[in-house]
Design a protein around this motif. Structure first.
Motif, PDB file in Angstrom:
ATOM      1  N   THR A 112       0.852  -1.196   0.000  1.00 35.72           N
ATOM      2  CA  THR A 112       0.000   0.000   0.000  1.00 35.72           C
ATOM      3  C   THR A 112       0.885   1.243   0.000  1.00 35.72           C
ATOM      4  O   THR A 112       1.921   1.265   0.665  1.00 35.72           O
ATOM      5  CB  THR A 112      -0.879   0.033   1.272  1.00 35.72           C
ATOM      6  OG1 THR A 112      -1.559  -1.211   1.374  1.00 35.72           O
ATOM      7  CG2 THR A 112      -1.888   1.172   1.232  1.00 35.72           C
ATOM      8  N   GLN A 113       0.485   2.257  -0.753  1.00 34.75           N
ATOM      9  CA  GLN A 113       1.224   3.518  -0.745  1.00 34.75           C
ATOM     10  C   GLN A 113       0.386   4.577  -0.032  1.00 34.75           C
ATOM     11  O   GLN A 113      -0.825   4.704  -0.305  1.00 34.75           O
ATOM     12  CB  GLN A 113       1.506   3.967  -2.168  1.00 34.75           C
ATOM     13  CG  GLN A 113       2.493   3.057  -2.889  1.00 34.75           C
ATOM     14  CD  GLN A 113       2.752   3.579  -4.285  1.00 34.75           C
ATOM     15  OE1 GLN A 113       1.873   3.582  -5.123  1.00 34.75           O
ATOM     16  NE2 GLN A 113       3.956   4.039  -4.512  1.00 34.75           N
ATOM     17  N   VAL A 114       1.036   5.315   0.858  1.00 30.66           N
ATOM     18  CA  VAL A 114       0.330   6.305   1.668  1.00 30.66           C
ATOM     19  C   VAL A 114       1.133   7.605   1.688  1.00 30.66           C
ATOM     20  O   VAL A 114       2.349   7.576   1.885  1.00 30.66           O
ATOM     21  CB  VAL A 114       0.151   5.804   3.131  1.00 30.66           C
ATOM     22  CG1 VAL A 114      -0.786   6.729   3.893  1.00 30.66           C
ATOM     23  CG2 VAL A 114      -0.366   4.383   3.175  1.00 30.66           C
ATOM     24  N   ALA A 115       0.440   8.725   1.490  1.00 32.29           N
ATOM     25  CA  ALA A 115       1.111  10.030   1.537  1.00 32.29           C
ATOM     26  C   ALA A 115       0.808  10.701   2.868  1.00 32.29           C
ATOM     27  O   ALA A 115      -0.208  11.393   3.015  1.00 32.29           O
ATOM     28  CB  ALA A 115       0.639  10.899   0.376  1.00 32.29           C
ATOM     29  N   CYS A 116       1.628  10.435   3.862  1.00 34.31           N
ATOM     30  CA  CYS A 116       1.423  11.001   5.199  1.00 34.31           C
ATOM     31  C   CYS A 116       2.741  10.934   5.957  1.00 34.31           C
ATOM     32  O   CYS A 116       3.499   9.985   5.790  1.00 34.31           O
ATOM     33  CB  CYS A 116       0.338  10.220   5.927  1.00 34.31           C
ATOM     34  SG  CYS A 116       0.028  10.815   7.598  1.00 34.31           S
ATOM     35  N   HIS A 117       2.979  11.952   6.804  1.00 29.67           N
ATOM     36  CA  HIS A 117       4.221  11.951   7.585  1.00 29.67           C
ATOM     37  C   HIS A 117       4.156  11.037   8.808  1.00 29.67           C
ATOM     38  O   HIS A 117       5.179  10.776   9.437  1.00 29.67           O
ATOM     39  CB  HIS A 117       4.539  13.373   8.078  1.00 29.67           C
ATOM     40  CG  HIS A 117       4.853  14.337   6.971  1.00 29.67           C
ATOM     41  ND1 HIS A 117       5.755  14.051   5.989  1.00 29.67           N
ATOM     42  CD2 HIS A 117       4.373  15.578   6.694  1.00 29.67           C
ATOM     43  CE1 HIS A 117       5.832  15.074   5.141  1.00 29.67           C
ATOM     44  NE2 HIS A 117       4.994  16.010   5.558  1.00 29.67           N
ATOM     45  N   LEU A 118       2.960  10.591   9.181  1.00 32.32           N
ATOM     46  CA  LEU A 118       2.854   9.755  10.382  1.00 32.32           C
ATOM     47  C   LEU A 118       3.611   8.450  10.213  1.00 32.32           C
ATOM     48  O   LEU A 118       3.698   7.933   9.092  1.00 32.32           O
ATOM     49  CB  LEU A 118       1.380   9.404  10.663  1.00 32.32           C
ATOM     50  CG  LEU A 118       0.443  10.511  11.102  1.00 32.32           C
ATOM     51  CD1 LEU A 118      -0.970   9.937  11.268  1.00 32.32           C
ATOM     52  CD2 LEU A 118       0.903  11.138  12.409  1.00 32.32           C
TER      53      LEU A 118
END
Ligand code: SF4
Length: 319
Positions: free
Chosen positions: A310-316
């Protein structure tokens, strides 16, 4: 499911506004692949850029920047003639079948048109036979070919729209909110028809919808968009159960009875979607995100690939 049918890289579509040097950033630098035989669901609130993305991948509108490759060929570099021949393989089913069907033409005329344009050598009898086969395939009766769009119900009209999309045996179909204009009771019938047709014609779908229940039922992978950006993309199971991105969490928390491993409580999104003319600095979701930090306000997160793909755009920090 590993053969890439459609490859999109750094795709942008900026529409000019009345103000000089100001643009609506409808699609703002997105990259993704669609694999042969899959259904990729594209979801997000209205104005997130999902319909514009659908039109860009079919080259119905010209991108501001970026690459759209279909079977390895960059569509943005094709001549008009090459694109016309490519178009046989790439079709669209629109949200509103009534608006997309010419009211002055019978179903026979509407469905004969793709053959007349792309197969001018076909005889009238051959075309009539093809139209009769198509009408049967989408569950309409033979006599329906002599009727006009206004003589049909919404569900029947969408069946005509589907028949037109598959007439030339395409490989790839963009379905742009294909059932959202229909009564809930009819939606399931049309979805089932689209599933049957996908199997029968070996289709690959890009399925655009704001309805997360339909996406869950219908799609293999899901791409979540927010303000012209892709914020998460992965298999249906990973996106719905792990719901990593805070925006995905908020969208999914609004639907009861959808299994989750992440937060279960209802997350209310406060504030309006920011204007795509003046998108927020840093993470586009930061003004509405409950986890927002100072870093989020200045630094735009890029898509990161998790262990499950999965690709996620988040700094967390997330896995
Ligand atoms: Fe929220 Fe920051 Fe992640 Fe954006 S990057 S979704 S603001 S936590």
């Amino acid at each position: 499911m590993s053969e890439i049918l459609l490859h999109v890289e750094n795709l942008k579509k900026y529409f000019p506004t009345n103000e000089k040097d100001k643009f609506v950033k409808a699609v703002d630098n997105i990259s993704f692949d669609i694999y042969k035989g899959e259904t990729l669901g594209v979801v997000g609130e209205s104005g997130c850029g999902k319909s514009t993305t659908g039109r860009l991948v079919l080259n119905l509108i010209t991108p501001t920047e970026g690459v759209v490759e279909f079977k390895g060929q960059d569509l943005t570099k094709l001549s008009r003639r090459q694109m016309r021949s490519m178009r046989r393989q790439m079709q669209i089913i629109f949200q509103d079948p009534y608006a997309s069907l010419d009211p002055r033409k019978t179903v026979m005329q509407i469905l004969a048109e793709p053959f007349q344009i792309h197969n001018p050598e076909m005889s009238r009898e051959e075309i009539q036979q093809k139209v009769a086969d198509l009408v049967k395939c989408v569950g309409l009766r033979p006599e329906h070919v002599y009727r006009y769009p206004h003589e049909f119900s919404g569900g029947q009209r969408q069946r005509v729209g589907i028949a037109r999309a598959i007439a030339l045996n395409p490989e790839f179909v963009v379905c742009d909110e294909p059932v959202s204009a229909l009564d809930v009771s009819i939606q399931a019938q049309v979805i089932n028809l689209m599933q049957d047709i996908k199997k029968e014609f070996n289709l690959t779908y890009m399925f655009i919808s704001h309805d997360l229940r339909i996406i869950k039922h219908f799609c293999d992978r899901v791409m979540v968009m927010y303000l012209g950006n892709v914020v998460e993309i992965g298999t249906k199971e990973a996106v719905y159960e792990k719901r990593r991105h805070p925006y995905t969490q908020a969208l999914l928390s609004a639907i009861p009875n959808v299994k989750a491993k992440g937060p279960q409580e209802r997350i209310l999104l406060t504030g309006d979607i920011p204007s795509p003319v003046n998108p927020p600095s840093g993470c586009p979701f930061h003004p509405r995100c409950r986890y927002c930090t100072e870093r989020c306000k200045t630094e735009k997160p890029q898509l990161r690939t998790m262990a499950d793909g999965t690709q996620v755009a988040c700094h967390l920090d997330m896995e």
